[in-house]
Design a protein around this motif. Structure first.
Motif, PDB file in Angstrom:
ATOM      1  N   GLY A  43      30.595 -29.233 -22.292  1.00 35.28           N
ATOM      2  CA  GLY A  43      29.974 -28.280 -23.210  1.00 35.28           C
ATOM      3  C   GLY A  43      28.651 -28.781 -23.740  1.00 35.28           C
ATOM      4  O   GLY A  43      27.677 -28.015 -23.875  1.00 35.28           O
TER       5      GLY A  43
ATOM      6  N   PRO B 292      34.270 -25.397 -22.491  1.00 29.80           N
ATOM      7  CA  PRO B 292      35.318 -26.352 -22.871  1.00 29.80           C
ATOM      8  C   PRO B 292      36.666 -25.704 -23.124  1.00 29.80           C
ATOM      9  O   PRO B 292      37.712 -26.261 -22.757  1.00 29.80           O
ATOM     10  CB  PRO B 292      34.759 -26.977 -24.163  1.00 29.80           C
ATOM     11  CG  PRO B 292      33.292 -26.794 -24.078  1.00 29.80           C
ATOM     12  CD  PRO B 292      33.092 -25.503 -23.358  1.00 29.80           C
TER      13      PRO B 292
ATOM     14  N   LEU C  15      34.434 -31.214 -23.842  1.00 24.92           N
ATOM     15  CA  LEU C  15      33.321 -31.100 -24.782  1.00 24.92           C
ATOM     16  C   LEU C  15      32.067 -31.798 -24.263  1.00 24.92           C
ATOM     17  O   LEU C  15      30.948 -31.376 -24.566  1.00 24.92           O
ATOM     18  CB  LEU C  15      33.731 -31.667 -26.134  1.00 24.92           C
ATOM     19  CG  LEU C  15      34.573 -30.723 -26.994  1.00 24.92           C
ATOM     20  CD1 LEU C  15      35.152 -31.449 -28.189  1.00 24.92           C
ATOM     21  CD2 LEU C  15      33.755 -29.525 -27.449  1.00 24.92           C
TER      22      LEU C  15
ATOM     23  N   ILE D  30      34.853 -26.519 -33.012  1.00 25.91           N
ATOM     24  CA  ILE D  30      34.078 -25.839 -31.972  1.00 25.91           C
ATOM     25  C   ILE D  30      33.535 -24.498 -32.473  1.00 25.91           C
ATOM     26  O   ILE D  30      32.396 -24.121 -32.178  1.00 25.91           O
ATOM     27  CB  ILE D  30      34.947 -25.617 -30.716  1.00 25.91           C
ATOM     28  CG1 ILE D  30      35.272 -26.959 -30.053  1.00 25.91           C
ATOM     29  CG2 ILE D  30      34.238 -24.709 -29.715  1.00 25.91           C
ATOM     30  CD1 ILE D  30      36.309 -26.856 -28.947  1.00 25.91           C
TER      31      ILE D  30
ATOM     32  N   SER E  23      40.421 -29.134 -33.303  1.00 25.30           N
ATOM     33  CA  SER E  23      39.310 -29.033 -32.351  1.00 25.30           C
ATOM     34  C   SER E  23      38.733 -27.629 -32.340  1.00 25.30           C
ATOM     35  O   SER E  23      37.509 -27.447 -32.297  1.00 25.30           O
ATOM     36  CB  SER E  23      39.783 -29.417 -30.947  1.00 25.30           C
ATOM     37  OG  SER E  23      40.392 -30.675 -30.947  1.00 25.30           O
TER      38      SER E  23
ATOM     39  N   ILE F  86      27.275 -30.251 -30.697  1.00 25.08           N
ATOM     40  CA  ILE F  86      27.119 -28.948 -30.041  1.00 25.08           C
ATOM     41  C   ILE F  86      26.798 -27.880 -31.080  1.00 25.08           C
ATOM     42  O   ILE F  86      25.910 -27.039 -30.889  1.00 25.08           O
ATOM     43  CB  ILE F  86      28.392 -28.583 -29.256  1.00 25.08           C
ATOM     44  CG1 ILE F  86      28.567 -29.520 -28.054  1.00 25.08           C
ATOM     45  CG2 ILE F  86      28.336 -27.130 -28.770  1.00 25.08           C
ATOM     46  CD1 ILE F  86      29.890 -29.358 -27.332  1.00 25.08           C
TER      47      ILE F  86
ATOM     48  N   ILE G 153      30.548 -23.378 -25.752  1.00 28.54           N
ATOM     49  CA  ILE G 153      31.832 -23.250 -26.447  1.00 28.54           C
ATOM     50  C   ILE G 153      32.932 -22.801 -25.496  1.00 28.54           C
ATOM     51  O   ILE G 153      34.013 -23.392 -25.438  1.00 28.54           O
ATOM     52  CB  ILE G 153      31.716 -22.251 -27.618  1.00 28.54           C
ATOM     53  CG1 ILE G 153      30.923 -22.869 -28.764  1.00 28.54           C
ATOM     54  CG2 ILE G 153      33.102 -21.841 -28.116  1.00 28.54           C
ATOM     55  CD1 ILE G 153      30.774 -21.966 -29.952  1.00 28.54           C
TER      56      ILE G 153
ATOM     57  N   GLY H 218      31.782 -31.942 -31.059  1.00 23.83           N
ATOM     58  CA  GLY H 218      31.755 -30.557 -31.524  1.00 23.83           C
ATOM     59  C   GLY H 218      30.663 -30.321 -32.545  1.00 23.83           C
ATOM     60  O   GLY H 218      30.007 -29.272 -32.544  1.00 23.83           O
TER      61      GLY H 218
END
Length: 452
Positions: A281, A242, A278, A121, A117, A72, A239, A69
């Motif tokens: 993602g 996922p 993820l 994110i 999570s 990303i 985002i 996360g």
């Protein structure tokens, strides 16, 4: 009573060590784990193993999710995608109520996604919106965190509520649990958002806070520096993909098995695991890379993400170690058995869950443990009907959010990502969860007067 006083003393140590003496939370939590272990009389030979297991278990659950996360988020930030997302959300919902916008996003996301999570994110989106609308990131962080927290503790298919419903014999009536849970969690989210509004003029005061303030002051220059911003679809995909996959995986795993038990179920169940979702993602974030040498840029973004994730991982793991020590003591059993004998109707499961949550840190553990504990006695306290069982799940959920503090991994995720000091996080985030829990259980009590 000595158990409760010991726990309070350890929590006071954590607060004083991190606020007055500015000791790093990672070391503070490890010291608190050792102090608590000896104070509660755990066998010396088991202490190190319990701490190590607690540290490893929490990172096994959330560690890789935090890392992916964060990577990303780094790509979204460096590419300007986070700014595109903020502009898009503001355009759709408007600028008048920024904390409400953030709370709604969290409320929706946390139905299928664990709140830890979800916060990881959505952190880049939250920070970009705070900068874009020139609103305190403390208020926006609390609004996001409480929105996530609301559905996390009340609405299946989140594991805690669905386990509690199963313990109370409601596995075939999850629709009713979801319907009532959406109502109660909406009120809890609003309560959290209103508390967040108290911090609209308050800036974070923790390590790295100056960087966030500088970002807010130079936001227009920052936006211009990215040149052409990526499209909304490309920005949101890393985002939302996922989130959709995790949601579909949760639906596929429901007892009714809406997608069957064959190939579709297997695929959705696999892709719906947070780690796998993820990774997809992360793959979808690759088109956001701008340089001609994308492999080199991608490697650099991974390095940036790992550096940002390292302190969060260590503090979160230390929080897990502290929680494991508390779980290894008799305090949860003592508080649960003592409070369950008070005979106070719908408030009894709330108090038991709140005591367990505050003592050991995990909302899911509080939901599962309390529901198993109170199930045999519901008929005796006037909650034996189907609706009585549903409202009991809601009361337990309200208790399971009261309160999030130093032994809760979510507290440290919110604190570290938001650059709040521990004392500020207690005033903002911990107090917000207390307000949410009390407001939610009062609503459940009112519903019990009408429906039972």
């Amino acid at each position: 009573m000595s158990l409760v006083l010991t726990l309070l003393a350890v929590i006071i140590f954590i607060v004083i060590a991190t606020t007055k003496f500015k000791l790093h939370p990672f070391l503070t939590l490890l010291l608190a784990s050792l102090i608590a272990a000896f104070a509660f009389g755990l066998p010396a030979k088991d202490i190190t193993k319990t701490i190590s297991t607690g540290f490893g278990n929490i990172l096994g659950y959330i560690g890789l999710v935090i890392v992916l996360g964060t990577i990303i988020g780094t790509i979204l930030e460096k590419s300007g995608a986070a700014i595109t997302m903020a502009d898009t959300v503001i355009k759709l919902i408007g600028k008048r109520f920024p904390t409400l916008t953030m709370s709604i996003i969290g409320y929706i996301v946390s139905i299928p996604v664990f709140c830890d999570s979800g916060f990881v994110i959505l952190n880049s989106l939250k920070q970009s919106m705070a900068n874009r609308m020139k609103v305190s990131s403390v208020a926006m962080s609390v609004a996001l965190a409480t929105g996530l927290y609301a559905t996390h503790t009340f609405v299946p298919p989140t594991p805690g509520p669905i386990a509690a419903a199963g313990n109370l014999g409601l596995e075939s009536n999850l629709g009713l649990v979801i319907a009532v849970g959406l109502l109660v969690s909406a009120v809890a989210a609003i309560a959290g958002m209103l508390w967040a509004n108290r911090f609209m003029e308050v800036e974070p005061d923790g390590e790295g806070a100056e960087e966030l303030l500088q970002q807010a002051e130079e936001f227009d220059k920052l936006k211009a520096s990215y040149g052409k911003l990526p499209s909304a679809m490309a920005s949101f995909a890393p985002i939302f993909a996922p989130i959709v996959l995790i949601c579909l995986g949760s639906i596929a795993a429901l007892p009714a098995k809406p997608f069957g038990t064959e190939t579709v179920f297997t695929v959705l169940n696999f892709l719906g695991q947070p780690l796998n979702a993820l990774l997809i993602g992360l793959a979808l974030s690759l088109p956001l890379l701008k340089s001609t040498n994308r492999v080199q840029e991608f490697t650099q973004r991974i390095s940036d993400g790992l550096i940002a994730a390292a302190p969060i991982l260590l503090i979160t793991g230390a929080g897990g170690a502290f929680g494991a020590i508390i779980k290894a003591t008799d305090i949860g059993t003592y508080l649960g058995s003592t409070l369950s004998d008070l005979g106070i109707g719908i408030f009894m499961p709330f108090i038991v869950a709140a005591a367990l949550k505050s003592a050991q840190g995990s909302s899911t553990v509080a939901l599962v443990t309390t529901s198993a504990m109170v199930a045999p006695m519901l008929a005796d306290i006037g909650l034996g009907s189907e609706m009585g069982h549903v409202l009991t799940v809601m009361a337990i959920g309200a208790g399971a959010m009261t309160v999030s503090h130093a032994n809760d991994s979510f507290f440290w995720v919110v604190t570290q990502f938001s650059r709040m000091s521990v004392s500020q996080a207690y005033r903002a985030q911990t107090a917000a969860t207390a307000v949410q829990g009390v407001v939610a259980v009062l609503l459940v009590w009112l519903l019990s007067l009408i429906l039972l």
